[in-house]
Scaffold this motif. Structure first.
Motif, PDB file in Angstrom:
ATOM      1  N   UNK A  19     -12.430   7.752   0.070  1.00  0.00           N
ATOM      2  CA  UNK A  19     -11.652   7.207   0.856  1.00  0.00           C
ATOM      3  C   UNK A  19     -10.163   8.125   1.026  1.00  0.00           C
ATOM      4  N   UNK A  20      -9.843   8.691   2.179  1.00  0.00           N
ATOM      5  CA  UNK A  20      -8.405   9.270   2.073  1.00  0.00           C
ATOM      6  C   UNK A  20      -7.484   8.025   2.087  1.00  0.00           C
ATOM      7  N   UNK A  21      -8.277   7.008   2.996  1.00  0.00           N
ATOM      8  CA  UNK A  21      -6.201   6.761   4.090  1.00  0.00           C
ATOM      9  C   UNK A  21      -7.408   4.833   4.443  1.00  0.00           C
ATOM     10  N   UNK A  22      -6.399   3.859   4.801  1.00  0.00           N
ATOM     11  CA  UNK A  22      -6.257   2.663   5.316  1.00  0.00           C
ATOM     12  C   UNK A  22      -5.626   3.053   6.552  1.00  0.00           C
ATOM     13  N   UNK A  23      -6.886   1.659   6.607  1.00  0.00           N
ATOM     14  CA  UNK A  23      -5.607   1.440   8.835  1.00  0.00           C
ATOM     15  C   UNK A  23      -5.684  -0.176   8.369  1.00  0.00           C
ATOM     16  N   UNK A  24      -4.193  -0.973   8.983  1.00  0.00           N
ATOM     17  CA  UNK A  24      -4.513  -2.218   8.792  1.00  0.00           C
ATOM     18  C   UNK A  24      -4.461  -2.267  10.293  1.00  0.00           C
ATOM     19  N   UNK A  25      -5.333  -3.657  10.513  1.00  0.00           N
ATOM     20  CA  UNK A  25      -5.561  -3.908  11.728  1.00  0.00           C
ATOM     21  C   UNK A  25      -4.857  -5.789  11.748  1.00  0.00           C
ATOM     22  N   UNK A  26      -4.404  -5.819  12.650  1.00  0.00           N
ATOM     23  CA  UNK A  26      -3.479  -7.404  13.396  1.00  0.00           C
ATOM     24  C   UNK A  26      -4.434  -8.861  13.301  1.00  0.00           C
ATOM     25  N   UNK A  27      -5.434  -8.395  13.131  1.00  0.00           N
ATOM     26  CA  UNK A  27      -6.873  -9.126  13.481  1.00  0.00           C
ATOM     27  C   UNK A  27      -7.877  -9.378  13.069  1.00  0.00           C
ATOM     28  N   UNK A  28      -8.064  -8.782  11.765  1.00  0.00           N
ATOM     29  CA  UNK A  28      -8.785  -8.246  11.420  1.00  0.00           C
ATOM     30  C   UNK A  28      -8.811  -7.638   9.884  1.00  0.00           C
ATOM     31  N   UNK A  29      -9.593  -7.018   8.976  1.00  0.00           N
ATOM     32  CA  UNK A  29      -9.202  -6.642   7.726  1.00  0.00           C
ATOM     33  C   UNK A  29      -9.105  -5.396   7.941  1.00  0.00           C
ATOM     34  N   UNK A  30      -8.966  -4.586   8.623  1.00  0.00           N
ATOM     35  CA  UNK A  30      -8.561  -3.264   9.089  1.00  0.00           C
ATOM     36  C   UNK A  30      -9.999  -2.038   8.408  1.00  0.00           C
ATOM     37  N   UNK A  31     -10.184  -1.276   8.205  1.00  0.00           N
ATOM     38  CA  UNK A  31     -10.757  -0.187   7.578  1.00  0.00           C
ATOM     39  C   UNK A  31     -10.169   1.363   6.961  1.00  0.00           C
ATOM     40  N   UNK A  44      -6.356  19.626   2.780  1.00  0.00           N
ATOM     41  CA  UNK A  44      -5.453  19.291   1.676  1.00  0.00           C
ATOM     42  C   UNK A  44      -5.475  18.265   1.252  1.00  0.00           C
ATOM     43  N   UNK A  45      -6.531  17.430   1.044  1.00  0.00           N
ATOM     44  CA  UNK A  45      -6.709  15.574   1.286  1.00  0.00           C
ATOM     45  C   UNK A  45      -6.530  15.547   0.397  1.00  0.00           C
ATOM     46  N   UNK A  46      -5.131  13.770   0.087  1.00  0.00           N
ATOM     47  CA  UNK A  46      -4.858  13.560  -1.026  1.00  0.00           C
ATOM     48  C   UNK A  46      -5.766  11.704  -1.096  1.00  0.00           C
ATOM     49  N   UNK A  47      -6.827  11.510  -2.272  1.00  0.00           N
ATOM     50  CA  UNK A  47      -7.497  10.460  -2.223  1.00  0.00           C
ATOM     51  C   UNK A  47      -6.490   9.775  -2.411  1.00  0.00           C
ATOM     52  N   UNK A  48      -6.897   8.239  -1.435  1.00  0.00           N
ATOM     53  CA  UNK A  48      -6.441   7.121  -1.729  1.00  0.00           C
ATOM     54  C   UNK A  48      -6.791   6.406  -2.857  1.00  0.00           C
ATOM     55  N   UNK A  49      -7.102   6.435  -3.848  1.00  0.00           N
ATOM     56  CA  UNK A  49      -6.629   6.435  -5.294  1.00  0.00           C
ATOM     57  C   UNK A  49      -5.557   7.026  -5.440  1.00  0.00           C
ATOM     58  N   UNK A  50      -5.475   7.861  -5.622  1.00  0.00           N
ATOM     59  CA  UNK A  50      -4.151   8.930  -6.073  1.00  0.00           C
ATOM     60  C   UNK A  50      -2.508   8.760  -5.498  1.00  0.00           C
TER      61      UNK A  50
END
Length: 133
Positions: A19-31, A44-50
């Motif tokens: 996982x490298x990013x989260x997207x919030x959703x206004x009507x659900x849990x996002x992805x 050069x992506x930073x893992x989401x955990x760090x």
């Protein structure tokens, strides 16, 4: 939308997706956006955990101060949660070092923080600068 995680860059379904990013959703849990090892290194992506603690979950890339071989070492780590305190120091200091209107003494101080954070990243990656796996 597929339930099978895919790399957001090359659409691979294998290759150590992280996982490298989260997207919030206004009507659900996002992805969650994932990336394979090759794309994490290439982009050069930073893992989401760090991600830094103040991150809202968007895509983060390692600052240019982080060498490519260190990005590759970090991509090989099983767990990156212990890197968060380091990225909390690294990201703000890296921004200050590039500031055109930052006073020279602050820029030098920020550069020393970046250098210390890079040393800590190398240590967390289990190697030292210039060594090969």
């Amino acid at each position: 939308m597929s339930l099978v995680p895919r790399c957001m860059y090359c659409d691979a379904t294998e290759g150590g997706l992280v996982a490298v990013a989260l997207v919030a959703s206004g009507s659900g849990p996002g992805w969650t956006y994932h990336a394979c090892r090759t794309c994490r290194i290439g982009e050069r992506l930073v893992p989401l955990a760090c991600h830094p603690s103040d991150s809202w979950g968007g895509v983060h890339q390692w600052p240019e101060a982080v060498p490519r071989d260190l990005v590759a070492r970090i991509a090989d780590l099983d767990s990156t949660r212990e890197l968060r305190p380091i990225t909390d120091r690294l990201f703000p200091a890296a921004v200050i070092t590039r500031g055109r209107f930052t006073p020279e003494h602050r820029r030098e101080l920020a550069q020393s923080v970046v250098s210390a954070a890079l040393t800590d990243l190398w240590t967390a990656a289990g190697s030292t600068p210039g060594t090969t796996p």
